[in-house]
Design a protein around this motif. Structure first.
Motif, PDB file in Angstrom:
ATOM      1  N   LEU A 311     -49.924  78.860  49.767  1.00  0.00           N
ATOM      2  CA  LEU A 311     -51.315  78.680  50.156  1.00  0.00           C
ATOM      3  C   LEU A 311     -51.633  79.379  51.467  1.00  0.00           C
ATOM      4  N   MET A 317     -58.488  72.919  49.195  1.00  0.00           N
ATOM      5  CA  MET A 317     -57.672  72.193  48.226  1.00  0.00           C
ATOM      6  C   MET A 317     -58.242  70.800  47.975  1.00  0.00           C
ATOM      7  N   CYS A 319     -56.892  67.247  47.418  1.00  0.00           N
ATOM      8  CA  CYS A 319     -55.629  66.558  47.687  1.00  0.00           C
ATOM      9  C   CYS A 319     -55.786  65.056  47.446  1.00  0.00           C
ATOM     10  N   PRO A 324     -51.433  68.218  47.766  1.00  0.00           N
ATOM     11  CA  PRO A 324     -52.523  68.949  47.098  1.00  0.00           C
ATOM     12  C   PRO A 324     -52.390  68.833  45.584  1.00  0.00           C
ATOM     13  N   ILE A 327     -56.380  73.777  43.443  1.00  0.00           N
ATOM     14  CA  ILE A 327     -57.056  74.778  44.273  1.00  0.00           C
ATOM     15  C   ILE A 327     -58.538  74.666  43.950  1.00  0.00           C
TER      16      ILE A 327
END
Length: 808
Positions: A311, A317, A319, A324, A327
């Motif tokens: 990343l 992200m 999470c 995470p 994306i």
């Protein structure tokens, strides 16, 4: 972008044929590049009818075959030989009649014909489900419901779908049309101009309700700049299975493969409304908490395609409390998605910053349906509505119940645009006055609100999802595309202007030299000015500090502007060689770009690439490999065509050549050329020699303008040629011979040419043999032997004296 016509008709009840609708969409700016036919069953079951088996007897000449008579609603029953073990009298069965085309599982077509099987006539075929494309079973024929009427078309009995699919060449500015709803909205506006007023049907979410509040997932949007709006909801007790046929047909028609009912619904709403959604397995969300934020640079993350990605610090992200999971707006993680064991889901609907999504997608080399829409800008006000729409579909198809309130983090509301339209400016730009009521009607049909009306113009509010309509000129463009470009009249008066331009204009010289090179067998290439920053590592003459970087690169391989035409040309050479086109002669006119401490500069170049043989292999001629002297001759022919001669040559100092030279005129360097280094070619996977020439086109144009062309009559008297075979030291060059010859005889000596070089056997050590020709001509009279011998004697004497030459 693919748009299903059947799906489109859910939003607007139009009865036009697909071709006519496609023409209107093209006129509206949604260019139809093609219309494909979608059939859930290939062939659409054409020629298949429902039949009833009247008799079934053993075939007299085959143990495993039966002779049947089948009623298909015609005047006389059909005799059909059948090999299925389960065929019996009284069954209702699907029958393929004579002339019907069936398809194998691989899509190969075959036609039913009248024939004889072991001596018994057969007038059709009783079909199994795999033969019709309705399943995979081939254990026996399909036995249908006895209530079906004989002679009914099978296409009316089975759940199949036939559709027309539009392939729309969507321009990047039309983010509003990246869905079936968006296309229908445009279509409604276009139809209104043709006096067809149809309602735009929007799916209802009025039945949305929360059953129980038993599963709450807290949402915390930390990076509000990259995520202006984030909505989420939980649905509990779902059953993940295959989607119903109607949903699968919708997705298949636009080229998507069904996965499971939950994922299929999120994809369905994405293409229906243009709002990307993502479903998480709620039981995998640690601490029942969602955080929308960036992670530390270098964090490892495994995406759905099972690729471990590193990343970037700017990647947004999604999470949970520990890790995470996705994306944001681009691609999901491998461990957080919906599986067949999922029972509870957290459904996400968001609006992400387009620039952030685009950079992340390009950084990781990902291009998904979601990122395609997010990076162009979706409707921020549809986020909650799309979430409700998807939630209702999930509870309808996958069961379960809505078990939380909607979390809606929307702190800074994205505002609509205020634009002022002047009627006068609209008329000037369009070239014709459109009635004001028509203008207001068009704008209203496009969801653009008319706030106030004056004699001078309109005060308008443009919805936030039309991020490409923010100026008066954009408003006028919207009016014109819906009104119809073809409806704007043209004048019968033709105006033309003639400009005086120099014969040394860049484009004129390019055409001259381009035509000359094409006549010599060269092909013109046009390479991308964007290139990889890694190419500068192949040459010490190129500096990374001089790269012009793109602020928003399309990819890592298109991150900087090129400093040399060599590498993009070698990409083309490698591409052709890999496709067995090994004899190449290419040229390109292009620019290089350089970042210096105080400014940026760009220079025009002409590049030549030569590799392989001079000519293709033929039975009546031999082929010779292209060499340095072939390239040199081509270069000199270019300069000579522009009147540039009296050139000075010197070894090149550019390090991409293993050997080469440059030609200059006065203080201006015109061209560097030679053999490209093996180490450079290896980087492109090229194993054969490549010759490259790089013209400084700016200098070529400048020197061509200073050149004065003189004309003279063709001489009336013949020229004479004499040859010398000179034995010389290895250090002597042809240029030395040429210079001495021209100094010896300035008037009558017209040309000196080297036509043979010999080194090796039967010559003294350190010696070589040059065969040189001398062309003599007097423009006023015919030369006699006495004059010729005198000149040749002087040449011989000077060669012997100054070069230590000997005649062989």
């Amino acid at each position: 972008m693919k748009i299903s016509y059947n799906w489109l008709k859910q939003f607007i009840k139009i009865d036009w044929d697909a071709e006519k609708t496609g023409e209107l969409l093209t006129d509206l700016g949604l260019e139809i590049e093609g219309i494909e036919r979608y059939e859930s069953v290939k062939g659409g079951l054409a020629g298949i009818v429902i039949g009833e088996v009247l008799t079934c007897e053993q075939h007299p000449n085959a143990d495993r075959l039966k002779v049947t008579t089948v009623n298909i609603g015609a005047e006389t029953p059909l005799q059909i030989v059948c090999g299925a073990p389960n065929v019996a009298t009284g069954q209702k069965v699907p029958v393929a009649t004579i002339g019907t085309t069936l398809y194998t599982a691989e899509g190969e077509a075959w036609k039913i014909k009248k024939g004889k099987i072991r001596g018994e006539e057969s007038h059709g075929m009783i079909c199994a489900e795999d033969e019709l494309g309705l399943g995979e079973s081939h254990d026996g024929i399909m036995i249908l419901d006895n209530d079906l009427e004989v002679g009914t078309l099978a296409s009316k009995v089975f759940d199949i779908e036939n559709d027309d699919v539009f392939e729309i060449g969507l321009t990047p500015n039309r983010a509003d049309a990246m869905s079936h709803h968006g296309v229908a909205r445009d279509l409604k506006a276009g139809l209104l101009q043709k006096d067809v007023n149809l309602e735009l049907i929007t799916p209802s979410v009025s039945s949305y309700k929360i059953e129980r509040r038993v599963l709450k997932v807290d949402v915390d949007v930390i990076d509000k700049e990259k995520c202006p709006r984030y909505c989420g909801i939980t649905i509990s007790g779902v059953k993940v299975t295959a989607s119903p046929n109607w949903l699968q047909h919708r997705l298949k028609s636009i080229g998507l493969s069904p996965i499971n009912n939950i994922v299929d619904i999120t994809n369905y709403v994405l293409h229906e409304l243009g709002q990307p959604l993502h479903a998480f397995d709620a039981n995998k969300i640690t601490d029942n908490k969602i955080e929308v934020k960036t992670c530390e640079a270098g964090t490892k993350f495994t995406t759905l395609d099972d690729v471990v990605r590193e990343l970037h610090e700017d990647d947004l992200m999604i999470c949970d409390g520990e890790k995470p999971m996705c994306i944001a707006g681009v691609f999901g993680g491998i461990d957080s998605g919906v599986t067949e064991n999922t029972v509870n889901i957290f459904l996400e609907s968001a609006y992400f910053d387009p620039v952030s999504i685009r950079k992340t997608a390009k950084r990781h080399g990902l291009n998904t349906d979601a990122s395609f829409r997010f990076e162009r800008g979706i409707d921020p006000n549809i986020t909650e509505y799309a979430l409700k729409r998807a939630a209702l579909l999930i509870t309808e198809i996958a069961g379960g119940e809505i078990t939380s309130d909607i979390s809606d983090a929307y702190q800074n509301k994205i505002k609509d645009f205020e634009v002022r339209l002047s009627f006068e400016n609209a008329t000037k730009l369009i070239g014709e006055e459109i009635p004001r009521e028509t203008i207001k009607s068009i704008l209203t049909s496009l969801d653009i609100k008319v706030n106030n009306v004056t004699e001078a113009g309109l005060g308008l509010t443009v919805p936030a999802y039309r991020n490409d309509v923010q100026r008066e000129a954009d408003i006028i463009e919207e009016i014109l595309r819906v009104y119809g470009y073809n409806n704007i009249g043209t004048t019968e008066k033709l105006n033309a202007s003639i400009s005086n331009s120099s014969r040394f204009e860049d484009y004129k010289l390019q055409n001259i030299i381009g035509n000359q090179l094409a006549a010599q067998g060269f092909y013109e290439i046009m390479a991308n000015s964007l290139t990889s920053p890694k190419y500068i590592e192949l040459s010490e003459d190129l500096k990374s500090d001089h790269n012009v970087h793109m602020l928003n690169p399309l990819s890592n391989d298109l991150e900087v502007m090129r400093q040399s035409l060599l590498f993009s040309g070698l990409e083309a050479v490698s591409h052709n060689i890999n496709r067995k086109r090994e004899n190449l002669k290419l040229f390109e006119f292009g620019k290089t770009y350089h970042q210096y401490s105080d400014n940026r500069e760009e220079y025009k170049h002409l590049s030549l690439f030569v590799t392989g043989n001079k000519t293709e292999e033929r039975w009546n001629s031999t082929t010779n490999a292209s060499d340095f002297f072939y390239l040199k001759g081509t270069i000199e022919s270019i300069l000579d065509r522009l009147g540039l001669n009296r050139l000075r040559s010197a070894p090149t100092k550019i390090d991409i050549f293993s050997e080469g030279m440059n030609l200059s005129l006065g203080k201006k360097k015109l061209v560097d050329f030679g053999l490209v280094k093996k180490s450079v070619l290896k980087h492109f996977g090229i194993s054969q020699n490549v010759l490259f020439a790089d013209f400084n086109w700016d200098n070529v144009i400048e020197m061509a303008q200073h050149n004065k062309i003189k004309f003279r009559a063709i001489p009336k008297y013949p020229e004479v040629r004499r040859d010398f075979a000179l034995l010389l030291d290895n250090t002597v060059t042809f240029e030395d011979i040429h210079t001495i010859a021209k100094q010896t005889e300035k008037q009558l000596l017209k040309n000196v040419n080297l036509f043979d070089v010999y080194e090796g056997k039967n010559l003294p050590a350190g010696k070589k043999s040059y065969a040189v020709s001398f062309t003599l001509q007097d423009e006023h009279k015919t030369l006699n032997d006495k004059q010729i011998d005198k000149i040749m004697s002087k040449l011989q004497s000077n060669f012997e004296t100054k070069l230590g030459a000997e005649l062989r």
